[in-house]
Design a protein around this motif. Structure first.
Motif, PDB file in Angstrom:
ATOM      1  N   ASP A 113       0.868  -1.178   0.000  1.00  0.00           N
ATOM      2  CA  ASP A 113       0.000   0.000   0.000  1.00  0.00           C
ATOM      3  C   ASP A 113       0.905   1.227   0.000  1.00  0.00           C
ATOM      4  N   TRP A 114       1.435   1.524  -1.185  1.00  0.00           N
ATOM      5  CA  TRP A 114       2.463   2.543  -1.313  1.00  0.00           C
ATOM      6  C   TRP A 114       1.956   3.941  -0.978  1.00  0.00           C
ATOM      7  N   SER A 115       0.727   4.260  -1.360  1.00  0.00           N
ATOM      8  CA  SER A 115       0.229   5.617  -1.079  1.00  0.00           C
ATOM      9  C   SER A 115       0.072   5.841   0.427  1.00  0.00           C
ATOM     10  N   SER A 116      -0.378   4.821   1.149  1.00  0.00           N
ATOM     11  CA  SER A 116      -0.477   4.958   2.612  1.00  0.00           C
ATOM     12  C   SER A 116       0.904   5.043   3.248  1.00  0.00           C
ATOM     13  N   LEU A 117       1.856   4.330   2.660  1.00  0.00           N
ATOM     14  CA  LEU A 117       3.226   4.378   3.167  1.00  0.00           C
ATOM     15  C   LEU A 117       3.828   5.770   2.962  1.00  0.00           C
ATOM     16  N   VAL A 118       3.572   6.376   1.793  1.00  0.00           N
ATOM     17  CA  VAL A 118       4.037   7.748   1.548  1.00  0.00           C
ATOM     18  C   VAL A 118       3.396   8.699   2.559  1.00  0.00           C
ATOM     19  N   ALA A 119       2.094   8.540   2.781  1.00  0.00           N
ATOM     20  CA  ALA A 119       1.394   9.417   3.728  1.00  0.00           C
ATOM     21  C   ALA A 119       1.957   9.255   5.147  1.00  0.00           C
ATOM     22  N   LEU A 120       2.227   8.022   5.545  1.00  0.00           N
ATOM     23  CA  LEU A 120       2.758   7.787   6.889  1.00  0.00           C
ATOM     24  C   LEU A 120       4.132   8.418   7.062  1.00  0.00           C
ATOM     25  N   TRP A 121       5.054   8.147   6.132  1.00  0.00           N
ATOM     26  CA  TRP A 121       6.397   8.698   6.280  1.00  0.00           C
ATOM     27  C   TRP A 121       6.394  10.221   6.165  1.00  0.00           C
ATOM     28  N   SER A 122       5.507  10.775   5.356  1.00  0.00           N
ATOM     29  CA  SER A 122       5.401  12.240   5.280  1.00  0.00           C
ATOM     30  C   SER A 122       4.918  12.805   6.616  1.00  0.00           C
ATOM     31  N   GLU A 123       3.967  12.107   7.244  1.00  0.00           N
ATOM     32  CA  GLU A 123       3.483  12.533   8.558  1.00  0.00           C
ATOM     33  C   GLU A 123       4.594  12.431   9.600  1.00  0.00           C
ATOM     34  N   VAL A 124       5.381  11.373   9.522  1.00  0.00           N
ATOM     35  CA  VAL A 124       6.495  11.205  10.456  1.00  0.00           C
ATOM     36  C   VAL A 124       7.458  12.382  10.338  1.00  0.00           C
ATOM     37  N   LEU A 125       7.788  12.758   9.123  1.00  0.00           N
ATOM     38  CA  LEU A 125       8.693  13.892   8.930  1.00  0.00           C
ATOM     39  C   LEU A 125       8.107  15.187   9.483  1.00  0.00           C
ATOM     40  N   ARG A 126       6.798  15.323   9.386  1.00  0.00           N
ATOM     41  CA  ARG A 126       6.127  16.515   9.907  1.00  0.00           C
ATOM     42  C   ARG A 126       6.034  16.498  11.433  1.00  0.00           C
ATOM     43  N   ARG A 127       5.754  15.350  12.020  1.00  0.00           N
ATOM     44  CA  ARG A 127       5.404  15.283  13.437  1.00  0.00           C
ATOM     45  C   ARG A 127       6.532  14.864  14.363  1.00  0.00           C
ATOM     46  N   ASP A 128       7.635  14.380  13.856  1.00  0.00           N
ATOM     47  CA  ASP A 128       8.708  13.892  14.713  1.00  0.00           C
ATOM     48  C   ASP A 128       9.635  15.054  15.060  1.00  0.00           C
ATOM     49  N   PRO A 129       9.424  15.689  16.225  1.00  0.00           N
ATOM     50  CA  PRO A 129      10.202  16.890  16.552  1.00  0.00           C
ATOM     51  C   PRO A 129      11.697  16.613  16.719  1.00  0.00           C
ATOM     52  N   ALA A 130      12.047  15.447  17.195  1.00  0.00           N
ATOM     53  CA  ALA A 130      13.461  15.125  17.395  1.00  0.00           C
ATOM     54  C   ALA A 130      14.105  14.628  16.107  1.00  0.00           C
ATOM     55  N   ALA A 132      14.098  11.757  14.981  1.00  0.00           N
ATOM     56  CA  ALA A 132      14.759  10.482  15.269  1.00  0.00           C
ATOM     57  C   ALA A 132      14.634   9.507  14.102  1.00  0.00           C
ATOM     58  N   LEU A 133      13.570   9.652  13.325  1.00  0.00           N
ATOM     59  CA  LEU A 133      13.321   8.736  12.207  1.00  0.00           C
ATOM     60  C   LEU A 133      13.566   9.389  10.852  1.00  0.00           C
ATOM     61  N   LYS A 134      14.264  10.504  10.842  1.00  0.00           N
ATOM     62  CA  LYS A 134      14.422  11.258   9.597  1.00  0.00           C
ATOM     63  C   LYS A 134      15.022  10.406   8.479  1.00  0.00           C
ATOM     64  N   SER A 135      16.138   9.754   8.733  1.00  0.00           N
ATOM     65  CA  SER A 135      16.772   8.972   7.665  1.00  0.00           C
ATOM     66  C   SER A 135      15.908   7.773   7.275  1.00  0.00           C
ATOM     67  N   LYS A 136      15.291   7.132   8.267  1.00  0.00           N
ATOM     68  CA  LYS A 136      14.411   5.997   7.970  1.00  0.00           C
ATOM     69  C   LYS A 136      13.197   6.463   7.159  1.00  0.00           C
ATOM     70  N   ALA A 137      12.685   7.646   7.480  1.00  0.00           N
ATOM     71  CA  ALA A 137      11.525   8.177   6.756  1.00  0.00           C
ATOM     72  C   ALA A 137      11.882   8.464   5.295  1.00  0.00           C
ATOM     73  N   PHE A 138      13.055   9.048   5.060  1.00  0.00           N
ATOM     74  CA  PHE A 138      13.453   9.322   3.678  1.00  0.00           C
ATOM     75  C   PHE A 138      13.679   8.028   2.904  1.00  0.00           C
ATOM     76  N   LEU A 139      14.278   7.035   3.552  1.00  0.00           N
ATOM     77  CA  LEU A 139      14.444   5.732   2.887  1.00  0.00           C
ATOM     78  C   LEU A 139      13.086   5.092   2.617  1.00  0.00           C
ATOM     79  N   GLY A 140      12.172   5.206   3.586  1.00  0.00           N
ATOM     80  CA  GLY A 140      10.827   4.656   3.410  1.00  0.00           C
ATOM     81  C   GLY A 140      10.072   5.347   2.289  1.00  0.00           C
ATOM     82  N   LEU A 141      10.224   6.664   2.180  1.00  0.00           N
ATOM     83  CA  LEU A 141       9.582   7.395   1.087  1.00  0.00           C
ATOM     84  C   LEU A 141      10.157   6.959  -0.260  1.00  0.00           C
ATOM     85  N   GLY A 142      11.482   6.824  -0.322  1.00  0.00           N
ATOM     86  CA  GLY A 142      12.104   6.369  -1.568  1.00  0.00           C
ATOM     87  C   GLY A 142      11.610   4.984  -1.957  1.00  0.00           C
ATOM     88  N   ASP A 143      11.494   4.107  -0.979  1.00  0.00           N
ATOM     89  CA  ASP A 143      10.994   2.755  -1.218  1.00  0.00           C
ATOM     90  C   ASP A 143       9.550   2.778  -1.717  1.00  0.00           C
TER      91      ASP A 143
END
Length: 156
Positions: A113-130, A132-143
């Motif tokens: 479910d790639w569109s939901s995965l894009v939405a989730l990682w985009s939300e993580v980048l928006r909501r993760d103040p620290a 902590a998941l920045k690199s994982k989120a970018f890799l997840g978005l690329g995937d």
């Protein structure tokens, strides 16, 4: 004589644990056994142990039970079930929000479910103040973009 028997009965009644206390102790034991089953890589056993308690909406451990059910469902390849169990836990268990987001991402990826995965990682980048998941989120978005065959977006 009757008074002594009545006093003993009253003592036993008052000192005996209540049904709720017995139920809580059993819930704790089942919860710990389910965690142990996950550590021993037996997710099916964990799901079976937790099933009766997940339906108790008044359980103090409901969020933790749902987290374990989500993890066990991922391990058994039941990705839709994992998402059902993990839904909303990032707010209830905010101290482990990054872990929950990562589990949700694994479930979306398992479902492809790639569109939901894009939405989730985009939300993580928006909501993760620290961040902590920045690199994982970018890799997840690329995937996810690669999964959607959006190679230009994946390369960014």
């Amino acid at each position: 004589m009757l008074t002594k028997i009545a006093a003993q009965f009253l003592f036993l009644t008052l000192s005996a644990p209540s049904n709720a206390a017995l139920s809580d102790a059993f819930d704790d034991r089942a919860f710990l056994q389910a965690r142990e089953a996950l550590v021993e890589q037996n997710p099916s056993k964990a799901l079976a142990l937790l099933e009766p308690y997940a339906k108790q909406e008044n359980s103090e451990r409901l969020a933790e039970i749902r987290l374990l059910q989500g993890r066990a469902s991922l391990e058994t390849g039941r990705f839709a079930d994992a998402l059902k169990y993990l839904h909303g836990l990032e707010e209830v268990l905010s101290a482990i929000r990054p872990t929950i987001w990562t589990l949700q991402a694994r479930a979306y990826r398992g479902l492809k479910d790639w569109s939901s995965l894009v939405a989730l990682w985009s939300e993580v980048l928006r909501r993760d103040p620290a961040k902590a998941l920045k690199s994982k989120a970018f890799l997840g978005l690329g995937d996810a973009f690669y999964g959607q065959d959006h190679l230009h977006e994946a390369a960014r």
